[in-house]
Each structure stands twice: as structure tokens, then as C-alpha cells.
Design a protein around this motif. Structure first.
Motif, mmCIF file in Angstrom:
data_model
loop_
_atom_site.group_PDB
_atom_site.id
_atom_site.type_symbol
_atom_site.label_atom_id
_atom_site.label_comp_id
_atom_site.label_asym_id
_atom_site.label_seq_id
_atom_site.Cartn_x
_atom_site.Cartn_y
_atom_site.Cartn_z
ATOM 1 N N UNK A 12 -12.768 8.434 -8.997
ATOM 2 C CA UNK A 12 -11.298 8.997 -8.830
ATOM 3 C C UNK A 12 -10.666 8.419 -7.465
ATOM 4 N N UNK A 13 -11.532 8.148 -6.354
ATOM 5 C CA UNK A 13 -11.102 7.506 -5.229
ATOM 6 C C UNK A 13 -10.528 6.198 -5.418
ATOM 7 N N UNK A 14 -11.137 5.429 -6.447
ATOM 8 C CA UNK A 14 -10.670 4.045 -6.593
ATOM 9 C C UNK A 14 -9.364 4.151 -7.235
ATOM 10 N N UNK A 15 -9.246 5.183 -8.123
ATOM 11 C CA UNK A 15 -7.994 5.327 -8.993
ATOM 12 C C UNK A 15 -6.984 5.689 -7.826
ATOM 13 N N UNK A 16 -7.177 6.349 -7.140
ATOM 14 C CA UNK A 16 -6.153 6.949 -5.972
ATOM 15 C C UNK A 16 -5.834 5.810 -5.139
ATOM 16 N N UNK A 17 -6.693 5.034 -4.801
ATOM 17 C CA UNK A 17 -6.444 3.871 -3.899
ATOM 18 C C UNK A 17 -5.489 2.765 -4.710
ATOM 19 N N UNK A 18 -5.576 2.571 -5.743
ATOM 20 C CA UNK A 18 -4.632 1.843 -6.523
ATOM 21 C C UNK A 18 -3.194 2.384 -6.192
ATOM 22 N N UNK A 19 -3.035 3.599 -6.585
ATOM 23 C CA UNK A 19 -1.988 4.432 -6.336
ATOM 24 C C UNK A 19 -1.074 4.340 -4.963
ATOM 25 N N UNK A 20 -2.061 4.480 -3.859
ATOM 26 C CA UNK A 20 -1.891 4.251 -2.605
ATOM 27 C C UNK A 20 -1.459 2.974 -1.879
ATOM 28 N N UNK A 21 -1.814 1.922 -2.851
ATOM 29 C CA UNK A 21 -1.304 0.537 -2.359
ATOM 30 C C UNK A 21 0.108 0.430 -2.598
ATOM 31 N N UNK A 22 0.661 1.083 -3.671
ATOM 32 C CA UNK A 22 2.149 1.209 -3.802
ATOM 33 C C UNK A 22 2.801 2.515 -2.918
ATOM 34 N N UNK A 23 2.221 3.354 -2.598
ATOM 35 C CA UNK A 23 2.836 4.241 -1.327
ATOM 36 C C UNK A 23 1.510 4.570 -0.687
ATOM 37 N N UNK A 24 1.376 3.961 0.539
ATOM 38 C CA UNK A 24 0.749 4.042 1.451
ATOM 39 C C UNK A 24 0.546 5.510 2.078
ATOM 40 N N UNK A 25 1.449 6.265 2.080
ATOM 41 C CA UNK A 25 1.571 7.493 2.826
ATOM 42 C C UNK A 25 1.161 8.758 1.806
#
Length: 244
Positions: free
Chosen positions: A98-111
Motif C-alpha cells: 500500500x505504501x509503495x502504491x502511494x509513493x508512486x502517486x506521490x512522485x506525481x504530486x509530492x504534496x
């Protein structure tokens, strides 16, 4: 919106989810798991041998965690959970995915915050595990569920445990897993099936399920690798992590 269904195994018992504090500080050798090498390599933690006479082993630490952790003390142990963005693999296979999935999205939106990501993607997150209160997967599910609620408090009401997998043999558990998937997706077929936990039992059944339910995706993170990467499948075939 989709539903996230998370199959739960037993990797939680060789996770380094917590700080070396409270009851964790009493477990001999646990602090050894907290260096960068072991934080990033789940199975290396389990095979660890250290100490002047080799007296601290990953297996003995895992055994001690199995003795101490229960459904009843999930909230207590969550007080000591590490908040560690740099080492998502320190947590259970289920939470790491779950955290790795989230990290992928966060690369597009760091906030982007974890709670916001989950709220935008999923209307419910279900941890699916064995029905017996003594089943290690049931204990693990309650702890991982409590940890996710701690990390993403804004969606805590969407996170729950479904302790309904029955059976003693692998075949019986796989059949019960399939029955439960059918029930969970009957009225809402669009789902992400996180299969990092318990994949040795459920992977074949999940693949067959996917063939009949093209609205679903399978997502996994195999911790056998020294550099675990997300992967998955949908009705069109394999998808690398960046495409999920």
C-alpha cells in the motif's frame, strides 16, 4: 470508486514495524533489525544471525513476536509504530505494498498525503484473513489494520478486517478465499486485490478469479527479492509497477 481487498499472510511477524521502544525493547536482537540493510530486506531479517555467539537470530525474534502479539493488543503496539517514509519495506508485505502504491502517486504530486490518496481511490479497504482468533493471519490483519488507521486517520472508518477464511488445508482455505472474493465483489466488482500477503496460498485462485472478473486488478510485491518491486495483472495481462 474501487474497493481494496488485501489478503493477509504472516510476513507481519518478521516486520520491523516498530521503534525499539516499549515492549519491543525487551526482545533480544530486535534492535539489529533496525539498521538500513535489514529494514529494506524482509527475508534477510528472518535469516539474520548475530551476536558474539550467534545468539540473536531472526527466527527467534519472529517467534517472540508471535508469542507476544494478539488481536487484543493491536492498539497498544501501534503506539510504537515507526513513521518511516524512507523504508516502506520495514512493514508487513501488505502495508509495504500500500505504501509503495502511494509513493508512486506521490512522485506525481509530492504534496499528496496517504489519507487523501486512499480517500480518492477507495471507498473501503478490507483485510481478508483466517476466521480463527488464533490464526496468525487474523492477528496480523488486526495489527496491520490498526497501523494503516494510524498512518491515514482520515480514512480510518473505511478500513476493516474480514476474518472469514475457513478451512484447515491449503485447498480448503483457497476455496474459502474464492468464495469470500465473490461475496465482496458481487455488488461492487471494481476492486484492487493486494496479493502480497498469503500469495503462496491464494495466487492461483486469485488468477482464476481475475479471468472471470475483468474489472479487478491484482497487485503484489514479492519480498523474496533484495529490491522488491510492484507488479500486477489486469484482464489484459501483466503490468509493471509504474503502469498500475
Amino acid at each position: 470508486m474501487k474497493r481494496m481487498i488485501v489478503s493477509v499472510g504472516t510476513s507481519f511477524f518478521h516486520s520491523a514495524s516498530w521503534e525499539n521502544a516499549g515492549p519491543l525493547a525487551d526482545i533480544l536482537g530486535y534492535s539489529e533489525w533496525l539498521n538500513d540493510y535489514y529494514l529494506d530486506r524482509p527475508l534477510r531479517r528472518l535469516s539474520m544471525v548475530t551476536g558474539d555467539r550467534g545468539e540473536f537470530t531472526g527466527a527467534s525474534i519472529s517467534d517472540e513476536l508471535r508469542k507476544r502479539l494478539s488481536i487484543e493488543n493491536a492498539s497498544e503496539y501501534t503506539q510504537y509504530i515507526a513513521q518511516d517514509d524512507a523504508h516502506p519495506m520495514r512493514y508487513s508485505a501488505e502495508l509495504s505494498t500500500i505504501l509503495r502504491l502511494y509513493d508512486q502517486r506521490r512522485q506525481m504530486d509530492p504534496r499528496l498525503e496517504l489519507g487523501s490518496y486512499l480517500a480518492n481511490e477507495y471507498d473501503s479497504i478490507v483485510f481478508l484473513c483466517g476466521c480463527s482468533e488464533k490464526d496468525p493471519s487474523n492477528i496480523a490483519a488486526h495489527h496491520v489494520c490498526a497501523q494503516l488507521r494510524k498512518f491515514a486517520e482520515s480514512v480510518s472508518d473505511r478500513v476493516r478486517v474480514s476474518a472469514e477464511i475457513e478451512g484447515e488445508t491449503l485447498k480448503e482455505k483457497a476455496r474459502s478465499f474464492d468464495d469470500r472474493l465473490e461475496t465482496l465483489t458481487k455488488q461492487r466488482p471494481n476492486c484492487d486485490l493486494i496479493l502480497s500477503g498469503g500469495y503462496k496460498i491464494y495466487s492461483i485462485q486469485a488468477t482464476l478469479f481475475l479471468h472471470e472478473h475483468p474489472e479487478c486488478r491484482i497487485i503484489y510485491l514479492h519480498e523474496e527479492d533484495d529490491d522488491p518491486r510492484l507488479g500486477g495483472f489486469d484482464a489484459r495481462g501483466y503490468k509493471a509497477g509504474d503502469d498500475l
